[in-house]
Design an enzyme around this catalytic site. Structure first.
Site, PDB file in Angstrom:
ATOM      1  N   SER A 234       1.887  -5.287  10.171  1.00 11.87           N
ATOM      2  CA  SER A 234       0.723  -5.371  11.038  1.00 11.87           C
ATOM      3  C   SER A 234      -0.058  -6.623  10.686  1.00 11.87           C
ATOM      4  CB  SER A 234      -0.166  -4.135  10.863  1.00 11.87           C
ATOM      5  OG  SER A 234      -1.383  -4.285  11.568  1.00 11.87           O
TER       6      SER A 234
ATOM      7  N   TYR B 268      -5.449  -1.670   4.629  1.00 10.08           N
ATOM      8  CA  TYR B 268      -4.216  -1.573   5.414  1.00 10.08           C
ATOM      9  C   TYR B 268      -3.642  -2.954   5.668  1.00 10.08           C
ATOM     10  CZ  TYR B 268      -1.175  -0.585   9.435  1.00 10.08           C
ATOM     11  OH  TYR B 268      -0.106  -0.491  10.297  1.00 10.08           O
TER      12      TYR B 268
END
Length: 255
Positions: free
Chosen positions: A158, A167
């Site tokens: 991502s 993240y």
């Protein structure tokens, strides 16, 4: 499978906790393309996320995989445990055989920014998204039986950064590990690529976010889990073997 039929290669797909996510679509697609499939899930993660636990998801995915004539194995695994990757590969090897394709689609993803990320959340993101991925790749490579050139690692990544700090940072580290795997594991006959699937709504998007992402995408739609699964299946195929060491964006032109 008939005793005279050739053995199916084995794929291990992590993160298939819900039947609607990318990992589950990938497991079903690989089974349809000739793989036996092992998959992981971790209900405690889904239980603390907004979408909640999908009861019966593992049984449903097992049935979907076997409907294609494939063998299936679902394993619940907390990949924050540093011993989990070795146990997982050992279990898959014992039940289905050595793994040919390793698809890393699991994640820890809890939104927080630079100023409000808690230390334990930061550490858990890196334990699950980065350390577990490295340990899974290492254990897979040590067990990989060949033939040379048939091994595949595909890691879902991502480009999130702001307001999704742990993240995004842990996925950035995963990118570097995957590129290292492409270079270091080539002599073992294994390719490695990272795949950024772009805006795929598997239940985590608000209606407003989904609308804004659709409007920002030239094709005017969100990605689907099947879009991602089709590309992963190609990368796992003999025809995808020359793609190696790439950070692939498959995002409908969003970037």
């Amino acid at each position: 499978m008939d005793a005279d039929s050739p053995a199916r290669p084995v794929a291990l797909v992590t993160g298939a906790g819900r039947t609607t996510n990318i990992a589950a679509a990938t497991a079903r697609t690989l089974a349809a393309r000739g793989f036996d499939v092992a998959f992981t899930y971790y209900r405690a993660y889904d239980a603390r996320m907004p979408w909640g636990t999908e009861e019966g998801a593992a049984r449903a995915l097992h049935a979907a995989v076997t409907s294609h004539g494939a063998r299936a194995l679902g394993v619940e695994s907390d990949l924050a445990d540093p011993d989990a990757p070795a146990r997982l590969l050992a279990a898959v090897h014992e039940r289905l055989g050595p793994v040919t394709a390793l698809v890393l689609a699991h994640c820890e993803s809890v939104d927080s920014g630079l100023l409000d990320t808690a230390l334990d959340s930061f550490d858990r993101h890196f334990a699950v998204n980065t350390r577990a991925a490295w340990l899974l790749m290492r254990e897979y490579a040590l067990r990989f039986p060949g033939p040379h050139g048939s091994g595949r690692i595909i890691a879902l990544t991502s480009d999130h950064t702001a307001h999704n700090l742990p993240y995004g940072a842990s996925k950035g580290a995963l990118d570097r590990i995957t590129l290292a795997a492409a270079a270091e594991l080539g002599e073992r006959g294994i390719s490695a690529n990272a795949l950024n699937p772009g805006p795929v709504d598997t239940g985590w998007m608000s209606p407003d976010l989904a609308r804004r992402l659709r409007e920002a995408t030239p094709l005017g739609r969100l990605g689907t889990p099947q879009d991602c699964a089709e590309l992963i299946a190609f990368l796992c195929s003999p025809q995808g073997g020359w793609v190696n060491g790439q950070l692939i964006s498959s995002n409908g032109g969003l970037s």
